[in-house]
Design an enzyme around this catalytic site. Sequence first.
Site, short mmCIF file in Angstrom:
data_model
loop_
_atom_site.label_atom_id
_atom_site.label_comp_id
_atom_site.label_asym_id
_atom_site.label_seq_id
_atom_site.Cartn_x
_atom_site.Cartn_y
_atom_site.Cartn_z
N LYS A 151 1.44 57.55 -133.96
CA LYS A 151 0.59 58.68 -134.31
C LYS A 151 -0.87 58.29 -134.11
O LYS A 151 -1.21 57.15 -134.43
CB LYS A 151 0.81 59.09 -135.78
CG LYS A 151 2.22 59.59 -136.07
CD LYS A 151 2.32 60.15 -137.47
CE LYS A 151 2.97 59.19 -138.43
NZ LYS A 151 3.20 59.73 -139.78
N GLU A 158 1.04 55.43 -151.37
CA GLU A 158 0.36 54.63 -150.37
C GLU A 158 0.06 53.26 -150.97
O GLU A 158 -0.59 53.14 -151.99
CB GLU A 158 -0.95 55.32 -149.95
CG GLU A 158 -1.81 54.53 -149.02
CD GLU A 158 -1.09 54.11 -147.74
OE1 GLU A 158 -1.03 52.90 -147.49
OE2 GLU A 158 -0.57 54.98 -147.02
N ASP A 168 5.50 62.75 -142.90
CA ASP A 168 4.94 61.41 -142.92
C ASP A 168 5.56 60.69 -144.12
O ASP A 168 6.00 61.33 -145.07
CB ASP A 168 3.42 61.51 -143.04
CG ASP A 168 2.79 60.18 -143.34
OD1 ASP A 168 3.05 59.23 -142.57
OD2 ASP A 168 2.05 60.07 -144.34
N ARG A 169 5.61 59.36 -144.08
CA ARG A 169 6.23 58.63 -145.18
C ARG A 169 5.19 58.18 -146.21
O ARG A 169 5.03 58.80 -147.25
CB ARG A 169 7.02 57.42 -144.63
CG ARG A 169 8.02 56.85 -145.60
CD ARG A 169 8.59 55.51 -145.14
NE ARG A 169 7.70 54.42 -145.48
CZ ARG A 169 7.90 53.14 -145.15
NH1 ARG A 169 8.95 52.80 -144.43
NH2 ARG A 169 7.04 52.20 -145.52
N ASP A 170 4.45 57.11 -145.89
CA ASP A 170 3.54 56.51 -146.88
C ASP A 170 2.38 57.46 -147.22
O ASP A 170 1.67 57.94 -146.34
CB ASP A 170 2.99 55.19 -146.34
CG ASP A 170 4.11 54.19 -146.01
OD1 ASP A 170 5.20 54.29 -146.60
OD2 ASP A 170 3.88 53.32 -145.15
N TYR A 203 0.60 48.26 -147.05
CA TYR A 203 1.84 48.04 -146.31
C TYR A 203 2.99 47.91 -147.30
O TYR A 203 2.86 47.20 -148.30
CB TYR A 203 1.77 46.77 -145.44
CG TYR A 203 0.79 46.92 -144.31
CD1 TYR A 203 1.20 47.48 -143.10
CD2 TYR A 203 -0.54 46.53 -144.45
CE1 TYR A 203 0.30 47.64 -142.05
CE2 TYR A 203 -1.44 46.69 -143.40
CZ TYR A 203 -1.01 47.24 -142.22
OH TYR A 203 -1.89 47.41 -141.18
N GLN A 220 4.77 52.23 -138.50
CA GLN A 220 4.97 51.01 -139.30
C GLN A 220 4.52 49.81 -138.49
O GLN A 220 5.33 49.03 -137.99
CB GLN A 220 6.44 50.90 -139.73
CG GLN A 220 6.88 51.98 -140.70
CD GLN A 220 6.12 51.94 -142.03
OE1 GLN A 220 5.71 50.87 -142.48
NE2 GLN A 220 5.89 53.09 -142.64
N ASP A 267 -0.71 62.80 -144.84
CA ASP A 267 -1.95 62.58 -145.62
C ASP A 267 -3.11 62.12 -144.75
O ASP A 267 -4.17 61.81 -145.27
CB ASP A 267 -1.70 61.56 -146.75
CG ASP A 267 -1.40 60.16 -146.23
OD1 ASP A 267 -0.74 60.05 -145.18
OD2 ASP A 267 -1.85 59.19 -146.86
#
Length: 194
Positions: free
Chosen positions: A106, A16, A8-10, A19, A52, A131
């Site tokens: 997701k 986090e 996962d990215r953010d 946005y 996103q 997360d």
Amino acid sequence: MERAVFLDRDGTINEEMGYVNHLDRFVLLPGAVAAIRSINASGLKAVVVTNQSGAARGYFPVAFIDRVHEKMLRLFSEEGAFLDGIYICSHGPPSADPEAGCDCRKPRPGLLLQAARDLNLDLSGSYVVGDRFQDVEMAREAGARAVLVLTGYGRGELQFVGPASPVKPDFVAADLPQAVEWILADLRIRGAER
Ligand SMILES: [Mg+2]
Ligand SMILES: [Zn+2]
């Protein structure tokens, strides 16, 4: 077939921020690049999978997501890390977007299935690190193992979402470096059992 660690990215790789609607809001978490370098060195594929929806919500243009990823890849390469793929769902959630019901947002497993086709991956031998419980749920949908990290939304997710969630992570890690450590140990155990 190859195995992968889906990241996962953010909240997992970078802080986090709600946005990431400006390049300044992409800030790497401590140890994240070294953890990805460990994945690279292990022979596992390193693949980012990210929702996103900010583009669908009109917070930034779809092309901006690529700018953020150019920055991410530059920061990685400066420290000798790389990705084998980046898979993005830029659609909105069902309630906010006429493209509702895409199969890539997701917790749906579309991004993993797409990556598996492109990169010839064995999903049952692969891992997801994220997360949110939606990351855990996506892993389960695809038959992969799941690690929840306590960075980003992780602590709150564990406290408030976890108890009611039908899916449980295989491991809860403080952060991405600890998650990768666990994955590499788990791989050795699975290798020994084969
Ligand atoms: Mg996240
Ligand atoms: Zn989608």
